[in-house]
Design an enzyme around this catalytic site. Structure first.
Site, PDB file in Angstrom:
ATOM      1  N   GLU A 196      30.032  15.770 -74.167  1.00  0.00           N
ATOM      2  CA  GLU A 196      29.420  17.063 -73.858  1.00  0.00           C
ATOM      3  C   GLU A 196      28.805  17.733 -75.087  1.00  0.00           C
ATOM      4  O   GLU A 196      28.599  18.942 -75.113  1.00  0.00           O
ATOM      5  CB  GLU A 196      30.470  17.974 -73.219  1.00  0.00           C
ATOM      6  CG  GLU A 196      31.033  17.403 -71.923  1.00  0.00           C
ATOM      7  CD  GLU A 196      32.211  18.198 -71.390  1.00  0.00           C
ATOM      8  OE1 GLU A 196      32.002  19.320 -70.923  1.00  0.00           O
ATOM      9  OE2 GLU A 196      33.344  17.681 -71.463  1.00  0.00           O
TER      10      GLU A 196
ATOM     11  N   SER B 243      32.026  18.914 -67.341  1.00  0.00           N
ATOM     12  CA  SER B 243      30.599  18.790 -67.051  1.00  0.00           C
ATOM     13  C   SER B 243      30.304  17.787 -65.938  1.00  0.00           C
ATOM     14  O   SER B 243      29.189  17.286 -65.825  1.00  0.00           O
ATOM     15  CB  SER B 243      29.807  18.411 -68.309  1.00  0.00           C
ATOM     16  OG  SER B 243      29.814  19.471 -69.240  1.00  0.00           O
TER      17      SER B 243
ATOM     18  N   ARG C 149      37.804  29.881 -67.365  1.00  0.00           N
ATOM     19  CA  ARG C 149      37.041  29.828 -66.106  1.00  0.00           C
ATOM     20  C   ARG C 149      37.730  28.858 -65.164  1.00  0.00           C
ATOM     21  O   ARG C 149      38.005  27.718 -65.531  1.00  0.00           O
ATOM     22  CB  ARG C 149      35.600  29.352 -66.351  1.00  0.00           C
ATOM     23  CG  ARG C 149      34.678  29.547 -65.136  1.00  0.00           C
ATOM     24  CD  ARG C 149      33.433  28.687 -65.199  1.00  0.00           C
ATOM     25  NE  ARG C 149      33.740  27.280 -64.963  1.00  0.00           N
ATOM     26  CZ  ARG C 149      33.352  26.288 -65.757  1.00  0.00           C
ATOM     27  NH1 ARG C 149      32.676  26.530 -66.862  1.00  0.00           N
ATOM     28  NH2 ARG C 149      33.690  25.031 -65.466  1.00  0.00           N
TER      29      ARG C 149
ATOM     30  N   ASP D 114      37.674  26.828 -61.545  1.00  0.00           N
ATOM     31  CA  ASP D 114      36.797  26.313 -60.503  1.00  0.00           C
ATOM     32  C   ASP D 114      37.589  26.158 -59.210  1.00  0.00           C
ATOM     33  O   ASP D 114      38.689  25.586 -59.209  1.00  0.00           O
ATOM     34  CB  ASP D 114      36.195  24.975 -60.929  1.00  0.00           C
ATOM     35  CG  ASP D 114      35.337  25.102 -62.185  1.00  0.00           C
ATOM     36  OD1 ASP D 114      34.839  26.214 -62.445  1.00  0.00           O
ATOM     37  OD2 ASP D 114      35.156  24.094 -62.887  1.00  0.00           O
TER      38      ASP D 114
ATOM     39  N   GLU E 197      40.250  23.008 -61.162  1.00  0.00           N
ATOM     40  CA  GLU E 197      40.522  22.834 -62.591  1.00  0.00           C
ATOM     41  C   GLU E 197      40.224  24.132 -63.321  1.00  0.00           C
ATOM     42  O   GLU E 197      39.623  25.050 -62.755  1.00  0.00           O
ATOM     43  CB  GLU E 197      39.682  21.706 -63.178  1.00  0.00           C
ATOM     44  CG  GLU E 197      38.188  21.896 -63.023  1.00  0.00           C
ATOM     45  CD  GLU E 197      37.411  20.631 -63.373  1.00  0.00           C
ATOM     46  OE1 GLU E 197      36.806  20.628 -64.466  1.00  0.00           O
ATOM     47  OE2 GLU E 197      37.413  19.674 -62.573  1.00  0.00           O
TER      48      GLU E 197
ATOM     49  N   ASN F 107      38.914  25.760 -67.258  1.00  0.00           N
ATOM     50  CA  ASN F 107      38.194  25.447 -68.488  1.00  0.00           C
ATOM     51  C   ASN F 107      38.572  26.477 -69.538  1.00  0.00           C
ATOM     52  O   ASN F 107      38.394  27.681 -69.312  1.00  0.00           O
ATOM     53  CB  ASN F 107      36.685  25.474 -68.202  1.00  0.00           C
ATOM     54  CG  ASN F 107      35.869  24.870 -69.314  1.00  0.00           C
ATOM     55  OD1 ASN F 107      36.012  25.243 -70.467  1.00  0.00           O
ATOM     56  ND2 ASN F 107      34.991  23.951 -68.964  1.00  0.00           N
TER      57      ASN F 107
ATOM     58  N   GLY G 102      31.358  27.055 -70.512  1.00  0.00           N
ATOM     59  CA  GLY G 102      29.977  26.935 -70.960  1.00  0.00           C
ATOM     60  C   GLY G 102      29.330  28.299 -71.126  1.00  0.00           C
ATOM     61  O   GLY G 102      29.610  29.234 -70.370  1.00  0.00           O
TER      62      GLY G 102
END
Length: 317
Positions: free
Chosen positions: A17, A153, A262, A264, A277, A279, A283
């Site tokens: 990434e 990603s 964050r 999801d 999941e 993060n 991003g």
């Protein structure tokens, strides 16, 4: 001008990434400069530690994605150097970065997460791929979602709608990691909920709804402008939106995260959010979800990043 001294934005690294991380780092650096902060952007090469020792920054904003950026390794080095940084500590990163472990933690506090099987590459080969995959389909049903147990990603991730497609999905997954997470696929609305803690406890920003043109939120859909339609806030009922916010804050807390994360989710037809999941280094590019959520909440991204750095700097004193 900001009352911060000079700060460091870390971006790049050697993970798959890297390019996304560089874009995140550029965006954070730009908004911080616009907010009056003295910013230096650096990659994680051999010159990093000597540079920090020679001129320690007031705080570090980590925009490294995948690998050392999210597994706690770089943060461990920053702690060795006594340099404060935005985000979760190394132990929490290690738990959150490993998706099966994170799922187990959030399930233990009552959150919904799709039933799954975790399968290392060695087991896949040693026990006979055909037999093992057949049992997975019997156990979880179809469709399935296959992704690396670590990383982000959507690299190596795919939806499997027939049993015949599962072997190829596993091979694609193993190209990006040695362990696969195979989940029961939940049909519903895909959303991301960012959590920010500016000193008064973690709070959820508005959920962002994700509608990819091709139906799959893959790498191209994430980082190519125009390939995905976003709705911020998400088109959810007030009850479902509140449930998503509660789920993200609960996950953030249960995993021991700090400052920013964050989560999801998939919201099923009954309005129940299912944890996929989390993060720890969201991003920050022009097509990323946390900046969209901040805008939907009426928050300036530069002011938000500066406030997080100020909190980190204060924490070190």
């Amino acid at each position: 001008m900001s009352d911060l001294g000079h700060v460091l934005v870390l971006a790049g690294g050697l993970s798959y990434e890297r390019e996304v991380s560089l874009r995140s780092g550029r965006r954070v650096s730009e908004v911080l400069r616009a907010a009056g902060v003295d910013v230096e952007a650096r990659d994680t090469d051999a010159s990093l530690v000597p540079s920090i020792l020679a001129d320690p920054p007031e705080a570090v904003f980590v925009t490294l994605h995948g690998g050392a950026g999210e597994d706690g390794a770089i943060r461990s080095v920053l702690e060795l150097l006594n340099v404060p940084y935005v985000g979760a500590d190394p132990d929490a990163c290690r738990v959150a970065f490993d998706k099966p472990t994170a799922k187990a933690v959030v399930r233990s506090v009552g959150l919904h997460t799709p039933e799954s099987v975790t399968l290392p590459k060695e087991t896949f080969h040693d026990l006979g791929a055909t037999v093992v995959l057949g049992r997975i389909v019997e156990r979880l049903g179809l469709p399935l979602f296959v992704k690396p147990a670590r990383g982000g990603s959507a690299l190596g991730a795919s939806i499997v709608r027939t049993a015949e497609d599962l072997p190829a999905a596993m091979v694609g997954c193993f190209a990006y990691g040695d362990t696969a997470l195979i989940e029961r696929y939940v049909e519903g609305v895909e959303v991301a909920v960012s959590v920010i803690d500016l000193g008064n406890g973690p709070e959820a920003l508005p959920a962002v709804e994700i509608v990819p043109d091709e139906g799959v939120y893959d790498y191209a859909a994430r980082y190519t402008a125009g390939h995905t339609e976003f709705f911020a806030p998400a088109r959810l009922s007030p009850k479902a939106a509140a449930a998503c916010a509660d789920t993200a804050v609960t996950a953030h807390t249960a995993l021991g995260l700090r400052d920013i994360s964050r989560t999801d989710l998939i919201v099923d037809a009954s309005g129940v959010p299912h944890f996929l999941e989390v993060n720890v280094a969201p991003g920050m590019t022009e097509t990323s979800l946390l900046p969209m959520a901040a805008e939907a909440a009426g928050q300036d991204l530069g002011d938000l990043c500066r406030a997080l750095l100020q909190i980190a700097a204060t924490r070190s004193r």
